[in-house]
Design a protein around this motif. Structure first.
Motif, PDB file in Angstrom:
ATOM      1  N   UNK A  54       0.836  -1.207   0.000  1.00  0.00           N
ATOM      2  CA  UNK A  54       0.000   0.000   0.000  1.00  0.00           C
ATOM      3  C   UNK A  54       0.864   1.247   0.000  1.00  0.00           C
ATOM      4  N   UNK A  55       1.652   1.414   1.065  1.00  0.00           N
ATOM      5  CA  UNK A  55       2.534   2.572   1.120  1.00  0.00           C
ATOM      6  C   UNK A  55       3.012   2.840   2.529  1.00  0.00           C
ATOM      7  N   UNK A  56       3.729   3.950   2.676  1.00  0.00           N
ATOM      8  CA  UNK A  56       4.307   4.325   3.962  1.00  0.00           C
ATOM      9  C   UNK A  56       3.933   5.749   4.320  1.00  0.00           C
ATOM     10  N   UNK A  57       3.618   5.940   5.592  1.00  0.00           N
ATOM     11  CA  UNK A  57       3.446   7.267   6.152  1.00  0.00           C
ATOM     12  C   UNK A  57       4.782   7.599   6.806  1.00  0.00           C
ATOM     13  N   UNK A  58       5.474   8.591   6.274  1.00  0.00           N
ATOM     14  CA  UNK A  58       6.843   8.886   6.689  1.00  0.00           C
ATOM     15  C   UNK A  58       6.894  10.237   7.393  1.00  0.00           C
ATOM     16  N   UNK A  59       7.506  10.244   8.578  1.00  0.00           N
ATOM     17  CA  UNK A  59       7.667  11.477   9.348  1.00  0.00           C
ATOM     18  C   UNK A  59       9.019  12.103   9.041  1.00  0.00           C
ATOM     19  N   UNK A  60       9.029  13.430   9.042  1.00  0.00           N
ATOM     20  CA  UNK A  60      10.267  14.158   8.796  1.00  0.00           C
ATOM     21  C   UNK A  60      10.271  15.394   9.680  1.00  0.00           C
ATOM     22  N   UNK A  61      11.389  15.646  10.319  1.00  0.00           N
ATOM     23  CA  UNK A  61      11.533  16.854  11.127  1.00  0.00           C
ATOM     24  C   UNK A  61      12.123  17.954  10.269  1.00  0.00           C
ATOM     25  N   UNK A  62      11.447  19.088  10.213  1.00  0.00           N
ATOM     26  CA  UNK A  62      11.944  20.243   9.466  1.00  0.00           C
ATOM     27  C   UNK A  62      12.555  21.231  10.445  1.00  0.00           C
ATOM     28  N   UNK A  63      13.718  21.739  10.097  1.00  0.00           N
ATOM     29  CA  UNK A  63      14.393  22.708  10.946  1.00  0.00           C
ATOM     30  C   UNK A  63      13.768  24.082  10.769  1.00  0.00           C
ATOM     31  N   UNK A  64      14.088  24.978  11.717  1.00  0.00           N
ATOM     32  CA  UNK A  64      13.632  26.358  11.569  1.00  0.00           C
ATOM     33  C   UNK A  64      14.304  26.952  10.337  1.00  0.00           C
ATOM     34  N   UNK A  65      13.556  27.737   9.604  1.00  0.00           N
ATOM     35  CA  UNK A  65      14.123  28.373   8.413  1.00  0.00           C
ATOM     36  C   UNK A  65      13.423  29.695   8.170  1.00  0.00           C
ATOM     37  N   UNK A  66      13.954  30.446   7.245  1.00  0.00           N
ATOM     38  CA  UNK A  66      13.368  31.745   6.917  1.00  0.00           C
ATOM     39  C   UNK A  66      12.478  31.583   5.695  1.00  0.00           C
ATOM     40  N   UNK A  67      11.253  32.080   5.804  1.00  0.00           N
ATOM     41  CA  UNK A  67      10.333  32.087   4.672  1.00  0.00           C
ATOM     42  C   UNK A  67      10.073  33.524   4.257  1.00  0.00           C
ATOM     43  N   UNK A  68       9.396  33.680   3.151  1.00  0.00           N
ATOM     44  CA  UNK A  68       9.108  35.024   2.664  1.00  0.00           C
ATOM     45  C   UNK A  68       7.637  35.117   2.304  1.00  0.00           C
ATOM     46  N   UNK A  69       6.987  36.166   2.797  1.00  0.00           N
ATOM     47  CA  UNK A  69       5.601  36.416   2.430  1.00  0.00           C
ATOM     48  C   UNK A  69       5.602  36.820   0.949  1.00  0.00           C
ATOM     49  N   UNK A  70       4.949  36.049   0.082  1.00  0.00           N
ATOM     50  CA  UNK A  70       5.009  36.346  -1.360  1.00  0.00           C
ATOM     51  C   UNK A  70       4.376  37.693  -1.736  1.00  0.00           C
ATOM     52  N   UNK A  71       3.422  38.159  -0.955  1.00  0.00           N
ATOM     53  CA  UNK A  71       2.770  39.437  -1.285  1.00  0.00           C
ATOM     54  C   UNK A  71       3.629  40.625  -0.885  1.00  0.00           C
ATOM     55  N   UNK A  72       4.224  40.544   0.307  1.00  0.00           N
ATOM     56  CA  UNK A  72       4.953  41.707   0.823  1.00  0.00           C
ATOM     57  C   UNK A  72       6.460  41.590   0.666  1.00  0.00           C
ATOM     58  N   UNK A  73       6.950  40.360   0.495  1.00  0.00           N
ATOM     59  CA  UNK A  73       8.394  40.154   0.400  1.00  0.00           C
ATOM     60  C   UNK A  73       9.077  40.160   1.761  1.00  0.00           C
ATOM     61  N   UNK A  74       8.319  40.318   2.829  1.00  0.00           N
ATOM     62  CA  UNK A  74       8.895  40.365   4.173  1.00  0.00           C
ATOM     63  C   UNK A  74       9.291  38.956   4.606  1.00  0.00           C
TER      64      UNK A  74
END
Length: 100
Positions: A54-74
């Motif tokens: 059938x398949x696998x449900x796989x967990x992954x830990x994501x580290x803190x990172x910087x994102x950007x608001x696409x509308x404001x660029x902030x």
């Protein structure tokens, strides 16, 4: 009765168990709930869940990172978190591909 279009629900799974195994509707629904609870508990404890064929449900830990608001660029910090993905088995992928 399985539907070819729509959404498969817990009740649909219980109905199949009821018909194929002869358990009562209540027992069938309890069985579905128990299986889902076991899967949820395992993932809550950090375990991946693999169902052969059938398949696998796989967990992954994501580290803190910087994102950007696409509308404001902030730039904004995105907090660390755990995410879950589903990876279909090759058998399931082949079956879906041939059903179309």
């Amino acid at each position: 009765m399985m539907r070819s279009v729509g959404t498969l629900t817990r009740a649909d799974l219980a109905e199949t168990i009821n018909h194929k195994m002869g358990f009562s509707r209540s027992e069938s629904l309890d069985l579905v709930e128990d299986i889902l609870a076991k899967m949820c508990d395992a993932m809550t404890d950090g375990e991946n869940v693999k169902i052969s064929g059938f398949g696998s449900f796989v967990l992954r830990d994501k580290k803190e990172r910087v994102g950007r608001n696409p509308k404001t660029g902030i730039e904004v910090p995105i907090t660390p978190r755990r995410v879950m993905t589903f990876r279909a088995s090759q058998k399931l992928k082949d079956r879906i591909a041939s059903a179309g």
